[in-house]
Structure formats: structure tokens, C-alpha cells
Design a protein around this motif. Structure first.
Motif, short mmCIF file in Angstrom:
data_model
loop_
_atom_site.label_atom_id
_atom_site.label_comp_id
_atom_site.label_asym_id
_atom_site.label_seq_id
_atom_site.Cartn_x
_atom_site.Cartn_y
_atom_site.Cartn_z
N VAL A 17 0.84 -1.21 0.00
CA VAL A 17 0.00 0.00 0.00
C VAL A 17 0.87 1.25 0.00
O VAL A 17 0.60 2.21 -0.74
N LEU A 18 1.92 1.25 0.81
CA LEU A 18 2.81 2.40 0.84
C LEU A 18 3.50 2.61 -0.50
O LEU A 18 3.68 3.75 -0.96
N THR A 19 3.88 1.52 -1.16
CA THR A 19 4.50 1.62 -2.48
C THR A 19 3.54 2.21 -3.49
O THR A 19 3.91 3.09 -4.29
N GLN A 20 2.29 1.72 -3.50
CA GLN A 20 1.31 2.23 -4.45
C GLN A 20 1.02 3.70 -4.20
O GLN A 20 0.94 4.50 -5.14
N LEU A 21 0.90 4.07 -2.94
CA LEU A 21 0.63 5.47 -2.60
C LEU A 21 1.81 6.35 -2.95
O LEU A 21 1.64 7.44 -3.50
N GLY A 22 3.02 5.87 -2.67
CA GLY A 22 4.20 6.66 -3.00
C GLY A 22 4.41 6.80 -4.49
O GLY A 22 4.86 7.84 -4.96
N GLY A 23 4.08 5.75 -5.25
CA GLY A 23 4.23 5.82 -6.70
C GLY A 23 3.27 6.80 -7.33
O GLY A 23 3.63 7.58 -8.23
#
Length: 444
Positions: free
Chosen positions: A76-82
């Protein structure tokens, strides 16, 4: 907060910092680990920063240390950061309320400066649809391959495929396997979809949308789109050829592969290491000549407003045109029958030189903090962190807490620094009613 809202661009680093701290708090909880113990603060902070900055560097063995809950938080953090913190928040608002007020549109414009306020709602919907479509296609192909050919259960295949699809599109380097995608380096049904997803995610939404809209008439593309699309193609092709030649006879990487497998592994590694950090060929086994190549590609990075880091492809090739123009003695820098603004040239030069200074200083500090660390390893790790790539030569986990904090700072600066710098330059443009007399100092 009123000062932040008065200048929405300032919310970009603030939003990323809040997301990192929230992720750190979640990852410190005992259910997030396989051994059900609390995670040390620096380890959680490093992992959260690496995920939000879409880097993928890790200080622990990701598939064995983090539980399924922890891996979901990282995803989730990766998707949000991307997507970008403000862009992701605006997409949630659109999904829930089906409308985006003027205030929220002004905030989102801090991350999408290329567009006017009137186009932002449609832009956000296109971004959401593009991300969903690309990640769904990658997930479907890889799931089918793992389920039908590797005896994975459907649930396990779907989880592994979706995790790596999100990591690849967002150009992050986390993997569910300790050795990355090494086991699939000769499988085109796994490595190629992820490699292509990484390339698409690294182009940037402005260039991608215009290229799709005007695919029959590339001559009508904007200069930024031309620099990004054709520049990315040149970097991938050149990097692939050079990497293939260097590693062709290396028995520790691709030397024992058949010719088709060598080509596949080399292409996948360049595509995934130029902006993402998933391993297809073990970086610790590369020939020394490969490290300068990968370091240069990581430093350049991907396209503007993309999930990739680096100084950006358009910045690099804009400076290349500036050098070529100066060597030819031309009065103006032109690309595709368009004259480039002097302000754009100054901004590109500023971003590039500041990035070089940050990487050089970070390398020196990391060497000072670590005993007997080779220069190439320090430079590689620092460039990987600053460019939010995520490749490692195997020294990240062995660093001290001070070394980890240094990489955390570099990942954060790399994710928000160029964007904040470019926006600050644009906001601080001043107009004077006078000019000083001109003088030409000796150069060179």
C-alpha cells in the motif's frame, strides 16, 4: 498549516513525511513480522521510507522478516508513493465523492504542474485507470504462468503476481523472493511483463498520455514528450547492448545461458534496474565494468511525473542538447524545431548539479561511516537510494544505524527533492525592470 495551504507545493514533502511516519508506526507493530515481535524504529523507518519513496532497498530479508500483514502495508505504501501523496488522496476523494473541489485541485496541482486546473479531474481519472489497467494485465499474465507452470496454488500465484506487478509499475525493488526474480530470469512470461510495466511506469503520465493520444503523429509531440519517449528508448537500447556485451561470458551471471536467454535476462535487468530495483541478475556477481553503466542509468532515472526517480530523462537530454548547441556555436538550443527557454536550461542545470553534489557528498559520508567499504559499492548504494532505484550490491543490511539514516535521508530527498526544487524555482521567478552590464568571464 495556513502557510502550507497558501503555497500548496510545500505540502508535497510534508505529505510524504506524514506517510513515512504513519508507515513506520504500522511496521513497528508485532503482527507485521513473522516472529511477532516489535520492529526496531530505524528498521521500520528505513522500510517505510523505502516503500513510500518507491525505492525497494531493505535492511532485512523482506519475505522472511515481514508477515503477510507487513507485506500488505509495504504494498500500500509503495502504491501510494508511486502515485504521489496528493494525487493518491485526490483519487480517493474522487472515488468516494465523485467530485474534486477547487481547493483540492489546487493542492493536487502541486504534483501535476503541467496541467491546468480544469483538466485535473479528467487527468486523475486517466491516471487511476492507467495504473489499474497496467497492473491488472501484468498480474493476470504472471498469475497464469505461476499457476500453470510452477505448481503454485491460485491464491499464492495471485498474491505473488500482484505484489510484483505493483512493485514493477511503481519502479520499486521489493520482492517476495530473497534473490529477486533470478529464478525467472529465463522465463519471458514472468520477466517481460514486469520489465515492460517498469518501462511504462517510468515514462511518466504526461508523456505517456500524449504519446498514446498522438501515436500516429509523433512529430506533434511536445518537446518534453519527445525527450522522454525517445530518450528512454535510447537509454534502454544502449544499456541493454552494453550490459549484454559486458556480461556475455560472465559465468556468474548470464555466461552459461543460451543466446535467447542471455538477451532476455539482459533486457529485463536493464529495464528493471534503470528505474526499478528488482533483481534479475545478481548485482553482487556482475563484472566491475557493469557498475558504472548501472550507476549512470540509475542516476538519470525515468520521466517527469513518473513513478521513477533520478534527475529525469528529459533533464539529461536537455543538457545534452545544450552541450551540443554550444559545441556547434549555435545561438539557441533547439529540439524538434522548437527553441528551449533559457529558464528551462537553468533549471535542468541546477537539478543536475545539485544531484551530483548530493550523491558525491552522500558517498563521502557513507565511506566515512563504514570501514573498508569500496568506493564503487558506496557510490552504487548512494546512487540507488537517491535515484529511488533499489538495487544493492549487498552492503545495505550490514550498515550501521548512521548509514541507514543517511540512506533514509537520500531516499526522501530523491523522491521529493527534484520536484520541490523545480516547483520552488518556478514559484520564485522574479521580474526586474533593469539589467546589469554584461561581462564574459573566461570559461575552460
Amino acid at each position: 498549516m495556513r502557510r502550507l495551504l497558501r503555497h500548496p507545493v510545500r505540502l508535497v514533502p510534508f505529505g510524504f513525511l506524514v506517510a513515512i511516519l504513519i508507515g513506520t508506526g504500522l511496521l513497528m507493530l508485532s503482527p507485521m513480522t513473522t516472529h511477532h515481535e516489535y520492529t526496531p524504529f530505524v528498521t521500520a523507518l528505513f522500510t517505510s521510507t523505502s516503500a513510500v519513496s518507491v525505492t525497494g532497498l531493505a535492511v532485512v530479508d523482506t519475505p522472511h522478516y515481514w508477515s503477510d500483514s507487513g507485506l500488505v502495508v509495504i504494498t500500500v505504501l509503495t502504491q501510494l508513493g508511486g502515485l504521489g501523496i496528493l494525487t493518491g488522496a485526490a483519487l480517493v476523494i474522487l472515488t468516494v465523492s465523485r467530485r474534486l473541489g477547487l481547493h483540492n485541485r489546487m493542492l493536487v496541482q502541486a504534483e501535476t504542474l503541467e496541467y491546468g486546473l480544469g483538466n485535473l479531474r479528467r487527468l486523475l481519472l486517466h491516471i487511476g485507470a492507467t495504473v489499474l489497467a497496467c497492473e491488472t494485465v501484468m498480474t493476470a499474465i504472471v498469475t497464469a504462468r505461476l499457476w500453470l507452470s510452477y505448481d503454485y496454488s491460485l491464491g499464492r500465484a495471485l498474491w505473488s503476481a500482484s505484489f510484483h506487478a505493483i512493485q514493477a509499475f511503481n519502479n520499486s525493488g521489493f520482492s517476495l523472493y530473497p534473490d529477486g526474480l533470478l529464478a525467472f530470469s529465463r522465463d519471458p512470461w514472468v520477466s517481460l511483463p514486469l520489465a515492460m510495466g517498469s518501462i511504462i511506469g517510468g515514462l511518466g503520465f504526461p508523456a505517456l498520455f500524449e504519446a498514446v493520444r498522438e501515436w500516429r503523429r509523433p512529430a506533434r509531440w511536445a518537446v518534453a514528450t519527445k525527450l522522454t519517449i525517445w530518450g528512454s528508448a535510447v537509454l534502454v537500447l544502449l544499456g541493454f547492448v552494453v550490459f549484454l556485451l559486458i556480461e556475455w561470458a560472465n559465468p556468474r551471471t548470464i555466461g552459461r545461458y543460451t543466446i535467447p536467454d542471455k538477451v532476455l535476462a539482459a533486457f529485463s535487468q536493464i529495464a528493471l534496474s534503470r528505474t526499478g530495483g528488482i533483481e534479475v541478475v545478481p548485482p553482487t556477481m556482475l563484472r566491475e565494468e557493469s557498475y558504472p553503466l548501472l550507476t549512470g542509468l540509475m542516476f538519470i532515472g525515468g520521466g517527469s511525473a513518473s513513478t521513477a526517480g533520478g534527475i529525469k530523462v528529459s533533464t539529461f537530454f536537455l543538457l545534452a542538447f545544450v552541450i551540443w548547441t554550444e559545441l556547434r556555436g549555435e545561438p539557441d538550443v533547439t529540439v524538434g524545431h522548437r527553441r528551449l527557454a533559457t529558464a528551462s536550461q537553468r533549471q535542468a542545470l541546477t537539478v543536475a548539479l545539485l544531484s551530483v553534489a548530493i550523491v558525491a557528498a552522500g558517498t563521502a559520508v557513507l565511506i566515512a561511516l563504514t570501514n573498508h567499504l569500496p568506493f564503487y559499492a558506496a557510490l552504487f548504494e548512494v546512487t540507488s537510494a537517491f535515484s529511488t532505484t533499489g538495487l544493492s550490491v549487498g552492503v545495505t543490511a550490514a550498515l550501521s544505524d548512521a548509514g541507514h539514516l543517511l540512506l533514509i535521508a537520500l531516499m526522501y530527498i530523491g523522491r521529493v527533492g527534484p520536484l520541490t526544487l523545480g516547483s520552488a524555482i518556478a514559484l520564485n521567478t522574479r521580474r526586474r525592470l533593469y539589467r546589469y552590464p554584461e561581462e564574459r568571464p573566461i570559461v575552460g
